[in-house]
Write a protein that holds these residues in place. Sequence first.
Motif, PDB file in Angstrom:
ATOM      1  N   THR A  57       0.951  -6.900  11.919  1.00 31.04           N
ATOM      2  CA  THR A  57       0.233  -7.741  10.802  1.00 31.04           C
ATOM      3  C   THR A  57       0.418  -7.207   9.672  1.00 31.04           C
ATOM      4  O   THR A  57       0.256  -6.151   9.340  1.00 31.04           O
ATOM      5  CB  THR A  57      -1.370  -7.685  11.250  1.00 31.04           C
ATOM      6  OG1 THR A  57      -1.516  -8.443  12.632  1.00 31.04           O
ATOM      7  CG2 THR A  57      -2.042  -8.644  10.048  1.00 31.04           C
ATOM      8  N   TRP A  58       0.704  -8.346   8.549  1.00 37.92           N
ATOM      9  CA  TRP A  58       1.362  -7.637   7.317  1.00 37.92           C
ATOM     10  C   TRP A  58       0.350  -8.439   6.315  1.00 37.92           C
ATOM     11  O   TRP A  58      -0.061  -9.715   6.536  1.00 37.92           O
ATOM     12  CB  TRP A  58       2.571  -8.182   7.062  1.00 37.92           C
ATOM     13  CG  TRP A  58       3.590  -6.923   6.418  1.00 37.92           C
ATOM     14  CD1 TRP A  58       3.895  -7.169   5.201  1.00 37.92           C
ATOM     15  CD2 TRP A  58       4.152  -5.538   6.908  1.00 37.92           C
ATOM     16  NE1 TRP A  58       4.444  -5.856   4.790  1.00 37.92           N
ATOM     17  CE2 TRP A  58       4.540  -5.050   5.946  1.00 37.92           C
ATOM     18  CE3 TRP A  58       3.823  -5.298   7.994  1.00 37.92           C
ATOM     19  CZ2 TRP A  58       5.121  -3.833   5.934  1.00 37.92           C
ATOM     20  CZ3 TRP A  58       4.435  -4.123   8.204  1.00 37.92           C
ATOM     21  CH2 TRP A  58       5.118  -3.263   7.232  1.00 37.92           C
ATOM     22  N   GLU A  59       0.012  -7.666   5.146  1.00 41.98           N
ATOM     23  CA  GLU A  59      -0.854  -8.398   4.089  1.00 41.98           C
ATOM     24  C   GLU A  59      -0.296  -8.535   2.932  1.00 41.98           C
ATOM     25  O   GLU A  59      -0.711  -9.246   2.132  1.00 41.98           O
ATOM     26  CB  GLU A  59      -2.046  -7.065   4.045  1.00 41.98           C
ATOM     27  CG  GLU A  59      -2.785  -6.911   5.284  1.00 41.98           C
ATOM     28  CD  GLU A  59      -3.823  -5.775   5.131  1.00 41.98           C
ATOM     29  OE1 GLU A  59      -3.829  -5.196   4.107  1.00 41.98           O
ATOM     30  OE2 GLU A  59      -4.536  -5.454   6.099  1.00 41.98           O
ATOM     31  N   ASP A 103       1.535   0.002  13.236  1.00 41.47           N
ATOM     32  CA  ASP A 103       0.407   0.936  12.822  1.00 41.47           C
ATOM     33  C   ASP A 103      -0.693  -0.332  13.399  1.00 41.47           C
ATOM     34  O   ASP A 103      -0.809  -1.325  12.962  1.00 41.47           O
ATOM     35  CB  ASP A 103       0.319   0.905  11.539  1.00 41.47           C
ATOM     36  CG  ASP A 103      -0.922   1.690  10.913  1.00 41.47           C
ATOM     37  OD1 ASP A 103      -2.084   1.642  11.852  1.00 41.47           O
ATOM     38  OD2 ASP A 103      -0.961   1.972   9.775  1.00 41.47           O
ATOM     39  N   SER A 156       0.720  -1.213   0.017  1.00 43.54           N
ATOM     40  CA  SER A 156       0.011  -0.067   0.185  1.00 43.54           C
ATOM     41  C   SER A 156       0.752   1.434   0.019  1.00 43.54           C
ATOM     42  O   SER A 156       0.453   2.291  -0.327  1.00 43.54           O
ATOM     43  CB  SER A 156      -1.005  -0.030   1.327  1.00 43.54           C
ATOM     44  OG  SER A 156      -0.159   0.146   2.481  1.00 43.54           O
ATOM     45  N   ALA A 215      -3.770  -0.284  12.465  1.00 48.23           N
ATOM     46  CA  ALA A 215      -4.684  -0.573  11.631  1.00 48.23           C
ATOM     47  C   ALA A 215      -4.227  -1.038  10.448  1.00 48.23           C
ATOM     48  O   ALA A 215      -4.989  -1.268   9.337  1.00 48.23           O
ATOM     49  CB  ALA A 215      -5.729   0.398  11.488  1.00 48.23           C
ATOM     50  N   GLY A 216      -3.009  -1.441  10.129  1.00 48.29           N
ATOM     51  CA  GLY A 216      -2.611  -1.709   9.038  1.00 48.29           C
ATOM     52  C   GLY A 216      -1.039  -2.134   8.908  1.00 48.29           C
ATOM     53  O   GLY A 216      -0.133  -2.105  10.024  1.00 48.29           O
ATOM     54  N   GLU A 217      -0.506  -2.448   7.816  1.00 50.50           N
ATOM     55  CA  GLU A 217       0.767  -2.815   7.539  1.00 50.50           C
ATOM     56  C   GLU A 217       1.625  -1.564   7.528  1.00 50.50           C
ATOM     57  O   GLU A 217       2.002  -1.048   6.387  1.00 50.50           O
ATOM     58  CB  GLU A 217       0.911  -3.579   6.569  1.00 50.50           C
ATOM     59  CG  GLU A 217       0.566  -3.123   5.227  1.00 50.50           C
ATOM     60  CD  GLU A 217       0.833  -4.352   4.176  1.00 50.50           C
ATOM     61  OE1 GLU A 217       0.836  -5.642   4.261  1.00 50.50           O
ATOM     62  OE2 GLU A 217       1.062  -3.873   2.729  1.00 50.50           O
TER      63      GLU A 217
END
Length: 173
Positions: free
Chosen positions: A88-90, A44, A26, A46-48
């Motif tokens: 947490t990584w996407e 973060d 992202s 809420a995100g990676e």
Amino acid sequence: MAGLMWGVGTADVFVDASTVDIVGESLVAEFEPEFADTGLVEADPAGEGLRILCGQEIGTVGVGAELWDGAPPLETAGWQDVAEVSVTWESAFMDYATNWQESDDEACRLPLGAEGAGTYRVRVHGRHRDGDDPRADGDPREEYLVQVWRAAPGGPALLKATSATGAYWRRGG
């Protein structure tokens, strides 16, 4: 015992607003860290994304990165501050969101490879965080080492804390 799967040498990474951002595909890390837990790194929620807090507001620091197949041995000698966070990584890689001064931008990516999306533990080491801003010629170079491995989520952990910069941020900045 854990083994090193992949490592990148120290890259010259441009710091803006006192942070080095590490992001996924992202290319965004949109959160306002407080750094009160470690004074060094925050994930973060809420995100990676991760933010590493530097001693310099604007300048160039050295950042090395390693991917491990388990928790690497803890080495604190030669480092002022060492801290861990979970993230947490996407996507399939981690990359610096700031500008780096390498001729090959692929050299700065830390590919998660077959590990892919999931929860990771990230240990950040920092040294030469205290000093003039901007740094004077001949001052030691500010440096960081980022170690990443797949792991169950856990809270932030401060493993070594000796810099004035980290102490300032742990007191609330």
